[in-house]
Design an enzyme around this catalytic site. Structure first.
Site, short mmCIF file in Angstrom:
data_model
loop_
_atom_site.label_atom_id
_atom_site.label_comp_id
_atom_site.label_asym_id
_atom_site.label_seq_id
_atom_site.Cartn_x
_atom_site.Cartn_y
_atom_site.Cartn_z
N ARG A 13 114.45 -43.30 77.62
CA ARG A 13 114.65 -43.77 78.97
C ARG A 13 114.13 -43.51 80.75
O ARG A 13 114.03 -44.23 80.82
CB ARG A 13 115.85 -42.15 78.95
CG ARG A 13 115.23 -40.66 79.52
CD ARG A 13 116.93 -39.74 80.05
NE ARG A 13 115.52 -38.98 80.07
CZ ARG A 13 116.51 -38.61 80.82
NH1 ARG A 13 117.59 -38.27 81.70
NH2 ARG A 13 116.22 -36.82 81.42
N SER A 40 120.07 -39.63 85.35
CA SER A 40 120.56 -39.93 83.91
C SER A 40 119.72 -40.93 82.88
O SER A 40 118.63 -41.01 81.99
CB SER A 40 121.62 -39.23 83.01
OG SER A 40 122.00 -38.14 83.29
N GLU A 61 133.79 -46.46 82.16
CA GLU A 61 132.63 -47.68 81.04
C GLU A 61 133.51 -48.70 80.34
O GLU A 61 132.83 -49.75 80.55
CB GLU A 61 132.44 -46.18 80.06
CG GLU A 61 131.41 -45.33 80.25
CD GLU A 61 132.50 -43.83 80.44
OE1 GLU A 61 131.53 -42.61 80.69
OE2 GLU A 61 133.80 -44.03 80.57
N PHE A 86 129.05 -43.21 75.10
CA PHE A 86 129.93 -43.64 75.75
C PHE A 86 129.88 -44.79 76.20
O PHE A 86 130.95 -46.19 76.43
CB PHE A 86 129.82 -43.39 76.84
CG PHE A 86 129.68 -41.34 77.34
CD1 PHE A 86 131.08 -41.03 76.69
CD2 PHE A 86 129.73 -40.84 78.33
CE1 PHE A 86 131.05 -39.73 76.66
CE2 PHE A 86 129.61 -39.22 77.75
CZ PHE A 86 130.07 -39.24 77.27
N HIS A 112 119.40 -41.11 75.94
CA HIS A 112 120.58 -40.28 75.15
C HIS A 112 121.51 -40.02 73.55
O HIS A 112 122.42 -39.41 73.04
CB HIS A 112 121.31 -39.23 75.75
CG HIS A 112 121.34 -38.84 76.77
ND1 HIS A 112 120.38 -39.54 77.95
CD2 HIS A 112 121.49 -37.19 78.01
CE1 HIS A 112 120.44 -38.87 79.11
NE2 HIS A 112 120.21 -36.98 78.65
N ASP A 120 124.22 -30.63 73.80
CA ASP A 120 125.42 -31.42 74.34
C ASP A 120 126.28 -31.64 73.10
O ASP A 120 127.34 -31.76 73.32
CB ASP A 120 125.10 -32.48 74.61
CG ASP A 120 124.51 -32.69 76.09
OD1 ASP A 120 124.60 -31.05 76.54
OD2 ASP A 120 124.77 -33.73 77.36
N ARG A 170 116.61 -39.22 75.24
CA ARG A 170 116.02 -37.91 76.86
C ARG A 170 114.97 -37.41 76.25
O ARG A 170 114.11 -37.14 77.37
CB ARG A 170 117.70 -36.85 76.44
CG ARG A 170 116.95 -36.17 77.09
CD ARG A 170 118.49 -35.24 77.61
NE ARG A 170 118.55 -34.44 76.50
CZ ARG A 170 119.43 -33.19 76.11
NH1 ARG A 170 120.24 -33.40 77.41
NH2 ARG A 170 119.38 -32.14 76.19
#
Length: 317
Positions: A13, A40, A61, A86, A112, A120, A170
């Protein structure tokens, strides 16, 4: 076996963040959008240098995708950014209708992705996104392997006209590709040449394939390792050239086996050159909460698993 060394580890990322920051300086048409995840997605430098070309859409989104599609009509190049879950699962309808169907020049940049989101858990660890996005007409799907390749891919998709899904992650992983590389959309990269088995890998699993190749070389097995960074359009020519040489293949990806890279490779082999194929990927299950390393081990996304599948598929030749 060609040796690959690395001196540092970085998250992919951050490669995207470096790439879009460079685009902010060189391409005035690039606009960055995010759904409450600027930090992020490593957009801080772009925002600082180009505040007038940044749109904070908030936790909305679907609206972000619609805004992005609209911006293309004015000649802008929108980079819509959020977590992969998302960016695909939550807004698939908007992507299908407003971006893919009308062939809008929107770049959907998703961080991610996969199991390595880690703690998560399953609700955020999307493992279906490559399959979802490659099924959309007009959509280009890219999954680079390290920091440098992600930066290069980010620069490349700005020059490409059409919808793109760019996937990255990530965790920090080895940086082993050249910093000055030119990224060619749709062109596979031969990591190592061998005659006994083809290993088609993508994303975080490229480094695991390299480690597997070293283990196999010690046992006298020469692996042809191909980095399929572009899932669509698929480099069918490279796949067929490799398997015609080796006679068998293993696919390796941080994704569900259903619908992923392995499925794409299987379709090519079924149509043009039937050959034994084994898979390394997640088998029809959701993830769970743990560290990235623990998850990669539990779900078999490792060099050792690739070695195991290589031996299995060679026995089938």
């Amino acid at each position: 076996m060609k040796k690959y060394e690395y001196t540092e580890k970085k998250d992919t990322r951050s490669g995207f963040g470096a790439g879009i920051a460079e685009l902010g300086r060189s391409n005035p048409n690039v606009i960055a959008l995010t759904a409450d995840l600027a930090g992020s997605l490593k957009l801080d430098t772009f925002i600082k240098e180009n505040p007038e070309r940044f749109v904070q859409c908030g936790i909305a989104e679907a609206n972000m995708i619609g805004v992005s599609a609209g911006l293309t009509i004015g000649g802008h190049i929108p980079f819509a950014t959020t977590f992969a879950n998302f960016a695909t699962g939550r807004v698939y309808d908007q992507i299908r209708q407003s971006v893919a169907y009308s062939n809008k020049n929107v770049k959907i940049c998703a961080s991610h992705a996969g199991l390595t989101l880690g703690e998560d858990g399953a609700t955020h660890q999307i493992l279906e996104d490559l399959g979802m996005m490659k099924m959309l007409p007009n959509m280009t799907v890219i999954n680079p392997c390290d920091y440098n390749q992600t930066k290069a891919a980010t620069l490349a998709i700005a020059e490409y006209v059409g919808p793109v899904y760019l996937r990255f992650g990530r965790p920090v992983i080895p940086v082993f590709t050249p910093a000055d590389q030119k990224f060619e959309i749709g062109k596979a990269w031969t990591v190592n040449e061998g005659k006994d088995v083809s290993i088609f890998c993508t994303g975080h699993l490229v480094w695991e394939a390299i480690k597997a190749g070293e283990i196999l070389a010690e046992e006298g097995i020469e692996a042809d390792i191909i980095n399929i960074h572009t899932i669509k359009p698929l480099d069918e020519e490279a796949i067929l050239a490799s398997v015609k040489k080796t006679g068998c293949a293993v696919s390796a990806e941080e994704h569900m086996i259903n619908g992923g890279l392995g499925d794409s490779v299987a379709q090519v082999l079924a149509r043009y050159y039937p050959a034994p194929l084994e898979y390394v990927g997640v088998h029809d299950t959701f993830g769970e909460s743990a560290t990235p390393d623990q998850l990669m081990q539990k779900y078999g996304l490792t060099a050792d698993k690739i070695v195991e599948q290589v031996k299995k598929v060679i026995a089938r030749k």
